[in-house]
Design a protein around this motif. Sequence first.
Motif, short mmCIF file in Angstrom:
data_model
loop_
_atom_site.label_atom_id
_atom_site.label_comp_id
_atom_site.label_asym_id
_atom_site.label_seq_id
_atom_site.Cartn_x
_atom_site.Cartn_y
_atom_site.Cartn_z
N ASP A 47 0.84 -1.20 0.00
CA ASP A 47 0.00 0.00 0.00
C ASP A 47 0.88 1.26 0.00
O ASP A 47 0.51 2.27 -0.55
CB ASP A 47 -0.91 0.00 1.24
N PHE A 48 2.02 1.12 0.68
CA PHE A 48 2.94 2.25 0.75
C PHE A 48 4.37 1.77 0.51
O PHE A 48 4.73 0.69 0.96
CB PHE A 48 2.89 2.90 2.15
N ASN A 59 3.03 5.35 -3.35
CA ASN A 59 2.29 4.10 -3.50
C ASN A 59 3.11 3.09 -4.29
O ASN A 59 4.31 3.31 -4.52
CB ASN A 59 0.91 4.36 -4.12
#
Lengths: 244, 409
Positions: A213-214, A228
């Motif tokens: 997600d990150f 992202n």
Amino acid sequence: MLNIKNLEAKVDNKHILNGLNLDIKPGEVHAIMGPNGSGKSTLANVLSGKNGYETKGEIKYNGENLSELSTEERAQKGIFLAFQYPLEIPGVNTNVFLRTSLNSVRKARGEKELDTLNFLKIVKEKSSELGIDEKFLSRQLNVGFSGGEKKKNEILQMKILQPKLSILDETDSGLDIDALRIVADGVNSYKNKENAFLIITHYQRLLDYIKPDFIHVLSKGKIVKTGNADLGVELEKTGYANFI
Amino acid sequence: MKNFYDFKVDNIIGLSSKEKEFRNKELDLFDKNGFPNKREEAWKFTDLNTILSKNFTNITNDYISLKEKKFELIKEFDHNYLFVLDGKLVSNEFKFEDKNKVSIKEYDYEKQTFVRNQNSLNLLNNALASGGYSLEISKNYKFRKPLVVYNHFSESIKEQIISYKNSLILNENSEIKILNYTDTNSKNNFFVNSFDCFKLKKDSSLKNIFINKNRCNCYFHNYQKSDLEHNTTLDNYILSTGLKFNKMDIEINLNEEHAKSSVFSALSLSSDEHQEIKSSLNHNSKNCQSYQKIKNVLNDQSRGVYQGKIFVKQEAQKTDAYQLSKALLLNDNAEFDAKPELEIYADDVKCSHGSTSGSIDLDSIHYLKSRGIPEKKAYQMLINGFLSEILEKLPEDNLKKFLIEKLGR
């Protein structure tokens, strides 16, 4: 779940982490990338409670001050570190180790310890998911295992202990494509809304299989950029030079 | 300086005048040397004289043993037994064996074997020994179950020396496993000086295990002299722990071709325990093998010593001899001393030796802890792992299980 504020870490008077901030919520997958010596493994070691680091700043895990917990308490409360270099422990049978580990965690959580039969059922199921031959489990822990076998064994431990926060320290290093896929599948099948991952890696390769997600770029002990999943692809093309 | 001991041959009842004369000579020789100290090669690391003088005021040899004593049998595995109280054979049972194939008697001092060497404790044993047993196994007879020798020492022994000799003859192609099980929890100080003589005839096999039931405050010295004929096997397993002082002096003579012998030791020592193994593996004939592996875990102020000798006679070509000692030191005050000795006169031999000592690997401890295993348990796992190599070699599943549980592993 994990809130790191202004974390500094020194080893032998050498500053490695210099004010690192990171927040991880349940269900999230975070990747930390960065060049050699940027402090990736130190972060993993500090989170696992390894001795030898002088730290400042704050690490909260589910509201608790992590620095007040011993390594085993952290594990019992659901923090798992898949080691970059899993240790070989001569004379300790892998199955006995796995059972001692699981029962220590269960005991700390106030659950009933498992007998041999029930334990073997779990181990059989999880090891077959990872394509681990049962014969491995009767061998001495990691002794004579290949690099790939050791890494698979780490993921097996993760799946058996069912942690809330899993930190994978360069789990992809030393893996061939097939093993990488098995390991990634192992992680993906364990991912859910309750638990979180912190994946430490040099390469985009693993992130092709486990979608983060990150992505954070770590340089000189600080997170210098967060993005992202696309950030990983960009890094793969341009290298770290633009960020450090 | 006043001596801290007072030994008299006259304290031993029922000796012939010839025997008295022999024993008095041995005692005179002992008196000239006194208890061993570091000047003697076999005691290079230990001044027993000083140790004893600090812990005893007056050791005598006038203890009279009670005849009757109840004892508890091991329930965990089927076995035959000898019950030996304060060195005297009290009873025996061979219910799993063909009784015609086993001969058990009190030791016959008229036909005794004795050793006179640098170790003055052997002279003292020659002078003062009484009691003990002689066991002989017939040709082609293989024991179905192990033999447990319950060595019990009374709690009333104090400031005494207990001396005895045992003899074991294994006739051609016979086989036995013996567990020497020392059972005393006496808080008193006393000294046990024993001598074992083993004769292994062609094709026979002996496995000999040493362990004790309780911790105790006594001092043990055992000299074992073994003579091995053609194609025989003798394996010693030393697992004793919790003894104030223990020295096993092992002389193994590989006299004929294809004789094989091992000395295995897995010791976990703590407080001020002192344990020594001194071995002499004498390769007197060609094509013999010897193997020694000694593992010590030392905590607190405990002390471990290993002096392992391999002697290869000129005619003992194709000798294969190996020795290795490893120590794991858990405390800065613990000490391990090792001295390998190789004396080789033949030119076509394979002999190796090695010794290592170190502390526990903290990265391994961290690894186990990171899996939720408490620190104490993590240490125990690494210690057990260190000793397991030896424990895995123990014979017979039930016996092995019993021993491993006994050692708390």
